[in-house]
Design a protein around this motif. Structure first.
Motif, mmCIF file in Angstrom:
data_model
loop_
_atom_site.group_PDB
_atom_site.id
_atom_site.type_symbol
_atom_site.label_atom_id
_atom_site.label_comp_id
_atom_site.label_asym_id
_atom_site.label_seq_id
_atom_site.Cartn_x
_atom_site.Cartn_y
_atom_site.Cartn_z
ATOM 1 N N ARG A 16 0.946 -1.155 0.031
ATOM 2 C CA ARG A 16 -0.030 0.120 -0.130
ATOM 3 C C ARG A 16 0.910 1.203 0.051
ATOM 4 O O ARG A 16 1.762 1.416 0.692
ATOM 5 C CB ARG A 16 -0.835 -0.120 1.234
ATOM 6 N N ARG A 18 1.930 5.087 0.634
ATOM 7 C CA ARG A 18 1.750 5.903 1.722
ATOM 8 C C ARG A 18 0.794 7.139 1.236
ATOM 9 O O ARG A 18 1.138 7.693 0.196
ATOM 10 C CB ARG A 18 3.110 6.420 2.108
ATOM 11 N N ASN A 19 -0.139 7.347 1.945
ATOM 12 C CA ASN A 19 -0.936 8.484 1.572
ATOM 13 C C ASN A 19 -0.129 9.888 2.133
ATOM 14 O O ASN A 19 0.184 9.963 3.211
ATOM 15 C CB ASN A 19 -2.162 8.678 2.730
ATOM 16 N N THR A 22 -1.228 12.178 5.050
ATOM 17 C CA THR A 22 -1.085 11.432 6.452
ATOM 18 C C THR A 22 0.475 11.459 6.675
ATOM 19 O O THR A 22 1.069 11.447 7.739
ATOM 20 C CB THR A 22 -1.493 10.150 6.235
ATOM 21 N N HIS A 23 1.246 10.863 5.472
ATOM 22 C CA HIS A 23 2.864 10.991 5.736
ATOM 23 C C HIS A 23 3.219 12.297 6.212
ATOM 24 O O HIS A 23 4.208 12.301 7.307
ATOM 25 C CB HIS A 23 3.370 10.694 4.231
ATOM 26 N N THR A 57 -0.843 2.591 11.605
ATOM 27 C CA THR A 57 -0.051 3.396 10.564
ATOM 28 C C THR A 57 1.271 3.471 10.512
ATOM 29 O O THR A 57 2.138 3.459 9.571
ATOM 30 C CB THR A 57 -1.114 4.911 10.029
ATOM 31 N N ARG A 60 3.256 0.557 10.371
ATOM 32 C CA ARG A 60 3.271 0.025 8.886
ATOM 33 C C ARG A 60 4.167 0.954 8.024
ATOM 34 O O ARG A 60 4.917 0.141 7.078
ATOM 35 C CB ARG A 60 1.864 0.317 8.150
ATOM 36 N N TRP A 61 4.713 1.984 8.278
ATOM 37 C CA TRP A 61 5.565 2.751 7.467
ATOM 38 C C TRP A 61 7.111 2.731 7.923
ATOM 39 O O TRP A 61 8.031 3.060 7.264
ATOM 40 C CB TRP A 61 4.902 4.058 7.292
ATOM 41 N N TRP A 62 7.345 2.769 9.226
ATOM 42 C CA TRP A 62 8.325 2.813 10.076
ATOM 43 C C TRP A 62 8.672 1.739 10.778
ATOM 44 O O TRP A 62 7.725 1.342 11.611
ATOM 45 C CB TRP A 62 8.595 4.289 10.691
#
Length: 203
Positions: A16, A18-19, A22-23, A57, A60-62
């Motif tokens: 997915r 990253r938005n 939001t990021h 969230t 999920r990204w970091w």
């Protein structure tokens, strides 16, 4: 699948994207909290609450707090380009002043040592930290190479040690001694590097 970050290694791929809004909100919240409470008290929970997102969230990204903080510093504390006036003294003075701002006049100054202390718990932090510091070191290296090219420094000057010298002095004075790094110290470092003149007390 549990929403817990792995202890090391690259973050897992979720497939997915990253938005971007939001990021950016997460990075902004991280920079704000670093300035307000520092690295040690910063937590994923606090970042999530400030950014208005769920912890999942962020995880999920970091894959770690240090990964998030270093990316936030890269985005929120941009590097100024190295000076190019052609005058070695002017350019090196500006380079030292930039180091003073980065390492004693911003959140990065207290965050970098705290990140270094995290390395035993998260060895991947070392590589991330070097990546954050590399362009700042490269900029200083470029100025010193230019100074050597025009004869303001010996051609065989150990540039890496010179960088360690003034950055280390800034860190020690501000973080260990708790003293301000003022213009007088900048001039002392400049004279030490370019003129070989040791600092004097003035008495």
């Amino acid at each position: 699948m549990p929403n817990q970050p792995p202890s090391s290694g690259p973050p897992p791929s979720t497939g997915r994207a990253r938005n971007p809004h939001t990021h950016q909100a997460i990075l902004n919240a991280t920079v704000e909290l670093l300035g307000e409470i520092g690295y040690q008290d910063l937590s994923i929970e606090r970042v999530a609450a400030r950014a208005g997102v769920g912890k999942a969230t962020i995880y999920r990204w970091w894959n770690s707090k240090s990964a998030l903080v270093i990316e936030a510093m890269e985005h929120g504390m941009p590097l100024s380009p190295p000076p190019h006036t052609g005058d070695p003294r002017t350019d090196l003075r500006a380079t030292i002043q930039t180091a003073v701002h980065t390492y004693s006049g911003s959140a990065a100054g207290s965050t970098v040592p705290a990140l270094a202390a995290d390395i035993p718990r998260d060895p991947s932090t070392a590589a991330r930290l070097r990546q954050f510091l590399r362009p700042r070191r490269d900029a200083a290296r470029e100025v010193l190479h230019q100074a050597a090219a025009v004869g303001a420094l010996p051609v065989d000057v150990d540039i890496e040690t010179v960088i360690d010298l003034f950055v280390g002095a800034i860190f020690y004075r501000s973080l260990v001694r708790g003293l301000a790094v003022d213009d007088a110290m900048v001039e002392q470092l400049l004279e030490l590097i370019l003129d070989g003149r040791l600092p004097r007390t003035g008495n």
